[in-house]
Design an enzyme around this catalytic site. Structure first.
Site, short mmCIF file in Angstrom:
data_model
loop_
_atom_site.label_atom_id
_atom_site.label_comp_id
_atom_site.label_asym_id
_atom_site.label_seq_id
_atom_site.Cartn_x
_atom_site.Cartn_y
_atom_site.Cartn_z
N TYR A 163 0.83 -1.20 0.00
CA TYR A 163 0.00 0.00 0.00
C TYR A 163 0.87 1.25 0.00
O TYR A 163 2.10 1.17 0.13
CB TYR A 163 -0.96 -0.01 1.21
CG TYR A 163 -0.33 0.31 2.55
CD1 TYR A 163 0.55 -0.56 3.17
CD2 TYR A 163 -0.61 1.52 3.18
CE1 TYR A 163 1.13 -0.26 4.40
CE2 TYR A 163 -0.04 1.83 4.41
CZ TYR A 163 0.82 0.94 5.01
OH TYR A 163 1.40 1.26 6.22
N ARG A 174 8.40 4.67 -4.44
CA ARG A 174 8.36 3.65 -3.38
C ARG A 174 7.31 2.58 -3.69
O ARG A 174 7.52 1.38 -3.41
CB ARG A 174 8.08 4.30 -2.02
CG ARG A 174 8.18 3.30 -0.87
CD ARG A 174 8.11 3.97 0.49
NE ARG A 174 6.83 4.58 0.75
CZ ARG A 174 6.55 5.32 1.81
NH1 ARG A 174 7.49 5.55 2.72
NH2 ARG A 174 5.36 5.85 1.98
N ARG A 200 -7.84 -20.46 -2.08
CA ARG A 200 -6.80 -20.23 -1.09
C ARG A 200 -5.67 -21.27 -1.16
O ARG A 200 -5.91 -22.47 -0.91
CB ARG A 200 -7.39 -20.23 0.32
CG ARG A 200 -6.38 -19.79 1.38
CD ARG A 200 -6.94 -19.84 2.79
NE ARG A 200 -5.94 -19.38 3.75
CZ ARG A 200 -4.91 -20.09 4.17
NH1 ARG A 200 -4.74 -21.34 3.74
NH2 ARG A 200 -4.03 -19.59 5.01
N HIS A 213 -1.06 -21.13 -0.86
CA HIS A 213 0.04 -20.17 -0.64
C HIS A 213 0.76 -19.70 -1.91
O HIS A 213 1.02 -18.51 -2.03
CB HIS A 213 1.05 -20.75 0.36
CG HIS A 213 0.56 -20.69 1.77
ND1 HIS A 213 -0.51 -21.42 2.21
CD2 HIS A 213 1.01 -19.99 2.84
CE1 HIS A 213 -0.72 -21.17 3.49
NE2 HIS A 213 0.19 -20.30 3.90
N LYS A 231 6.48 -1.64 1.97
CA LYS A 231 5.27 -1.09 2.58
C LYS A 231 4.13 -2.10 2.40
O LYS A 231 3.24 -1.93 1.57
CB LYS A 231 4.93 0.29 1.98
CG LYS A 231 4.03 1.11 2.90
CD LYS A 231 4.09 2.58 2.57
CE LYS A 231 3.00 3.39 3.26
NZ LYS A 231 3.11 3.49 4.70
N GLU A 291 12.12 2.45 14.40
CA GLU A 291 11.17 3.48 13.96
C GLU A 291 9.90 3.34 14.79
O GLU A 291 9.81 2.48 15.65
CB GLU A 291 10.86 3.31 12.46
CG GLU A 291 10.26 1.97 12.12
CD GLU A 291 9.98 1.77 10.63
OE1 GLU A 291 9.86 2.77 9.90
OE2 GLU A 291 9.89 0.61 10.21
N LEU A 347 11.05 1.39 7.27
CA LEU A 347 10.45 1.87 6.03
C LEU A 347 11.21 3.13 5.61
O LEU A 347 11.42 4.02 6.45
CB LEU A 347 8.97 2.20 6.25
CG LEU A 347 8.25 2.58 4.96
CD1 LEU A 347 7.92 1.32 4.14
CD2 LEU A 347 6.99 3.36 5.23
#
Ligand code: PLP
Length: 288
Positions: free
Chosen positions: A39, A58, A105, A107, A152, A185, A209
Site C-alpha cells: 500500500y 516507493r 486459497r 500459498h 510497505k 522506527e 520503512l
C-alpha cells in the site's frame, strides 16, 4: 448541513469510481487472506498530492519486491488524479492498495488471478495540529516484525499491537527497539534524534520503512545548515539526546517530549525540531 469531515471518501476499484462504502472485495482476495498486498499513503495539500514522485517510486519498489512488478503504474496514477479531481477534496489523503487478487486459497502465487487495484481519496482534517505544538509522549516496544520492513506491506499486526499498547498507556506512538536496544522506527512513523545540534536518523536498511517524509527532512536539514548523521539511536542512550521527533506523511514533524515516562531535554519541543517544522511548512506552501 453535512460537515467537511462527513463527506464520503471516493474510491476507484480497478478503474471504476464509486463511494468507498460501495466497494466489494472477494473473501478470497489474497490481500485479505494472506496480507499478500502492498500500500501507499499520500497527503494532498490544496488539491495536489505532496511528494508524488517519491511515493510513486516507493510504490514501484514495493510492487517489485513482492513480484507484482507488472502493474501498469501510469494507468494507476491517472486513476489517482481522476479520483482526486472528481472528489474535489483539497485537504485529503490518498490511500492505494494493490493485492495479488482473488483465487482459491493456496500459498503459492495463483495463475491467472487479476491483481486488485484499489485507491480512495478521503477528506483530511489535520488531527496532529495541536500536538505538533506541545509534543507527545511515546513508549518503547520490542520490534517483533519481519526482516523486510522496507516493503510497505499491509502486514501490520505487530505495528497495530504496539500502537494499541501505546494508546492504552496514553501515548501517541510506540517506538520499536531490537534485542540490542537499537531503536528502529515508530509503528507508523520514522524516528529522529538531535545530539549536540546534529540530526540523527537510522540508516535506510531492511529494518525500517524508507519514509518519504524522512527523506524530505534530511534535505530540509541540509538546506537549513543543520548537520545530519545516519546513525541509529539506542534505547539506553536516550539520555544523550536533547530532542527527539517523529516523521510521517500525516504526522509531518512531531516533537517527542517524553519516552517511557522520561523527559527528553527539558520536556518541550526543541529548537531544531521547531526549525524543521517551519521548514516543512515553508516547503508545502512554497511548492510550485
Ligand atoms: N515507518 C512506518 C512503519 C510507517 O508505517 C510509516 C508511514 O506510515 C512511516 C515510517 C513514515 O513514512 P512516510 O513518511 O512515507 O509516511
Amino acid at each position: 448541513m453535512a460537515s467537511e469531515s462527513a463527506r464520503e471518501p471516493l474510491a476507484n476499484l480497478n478503474g471504476t469510481l464509486m463511494p468507498l462504502s460501495e466497494v466489494r472485495i472477494s473473501p478470497l482476495d489474497r490481500g485479505f487472506l494472506f496480507g499478500d498486498a502492498i500500500y501507499e499513503v499520500l497527503r494532498v495539500y490544496g488539491g495536489k498530492p505532496w511528494l508524488e514522485e517519491e511515493h510513486w517510486h516507493r510504490l514501484k519498489r514495493s510492487l517489485e519486491a513482492i513480484r507484482l512488478g507488472s502493474i501498469d503504474l501510469e494507468r494507476l496514477r491517472r486513476r489517482m488524479h481522476e479520483t482526486l479531481k472528481a472528489s474535489t477534496f483539497q485537504e485529503a489523503i490518498v490511500y492505494l492498495q494493490i493485492t495479488r487478487g482473488a483465487a482459491p486459497r493456496s500459498h503459492p502465487f495463483p495463475t491467472g488471478a487479476t491483481p486488485l487495484e484499489l485507491l480512495w481519496v478521503q477528506d483530511y482534517h489535520d488531527a496532529y495540529a495541536a500536538v505538533r505544538q506541545t509534543g507527545v509522549q511515546v513508549l518503547t516496544a520490542p520490534d517483533v516484525r519481519w526482516e523486510r520492513c522496507d516493503i510497505k506491506s499491509t502486514n501490520l499486526l505487530p505495528n497495530v499491537l504496539a500502537m494499541q499498547a501505546a494508546k492504552e498507556a496514553g501515548c501517541h506512538e510506540a517506538v520499536l527497539y531490537l534485542a540490542d536496544g537499537t531503536l528502529t522506527e515508530g509503528t507508523h512513523s520514522n524516528l529522529f534524534g538531535v545530539r549536540e545540534g546534529t540530526v540523527l536518523t537510522a540508516p535506510s536498511t531492511n529494518l525500517i520503512l524508507p519514509g518519504i517524509t524522512r527523506g524530505l527532512i534530511i534535505q530540509l536539514s541540509q538546506r537549513c545548515g543543520i548537520p545530519v548523521t545516519v546513525e541509529s539511536l539506542n534505547r539506553a542512550e536516550l539520555g544523550d539526546v536533547s530532542e527527539l521527533f517523529l516523521s510521517g506523511t500525516t504526522t509531518e514533524v512531531l516533537p517527542v517530549i517524553c519516552v517511557d515516562g522520561h523527559l527528553i531535554g527539558n520536556g518541550t519541543p526543541g529548537p531544531v525540531t521547531k526549525r524543521l517544522q517551519q521548514a516543512y511548512r515553508e516547503a508545502v506552501v512554497g511548492r510550485s
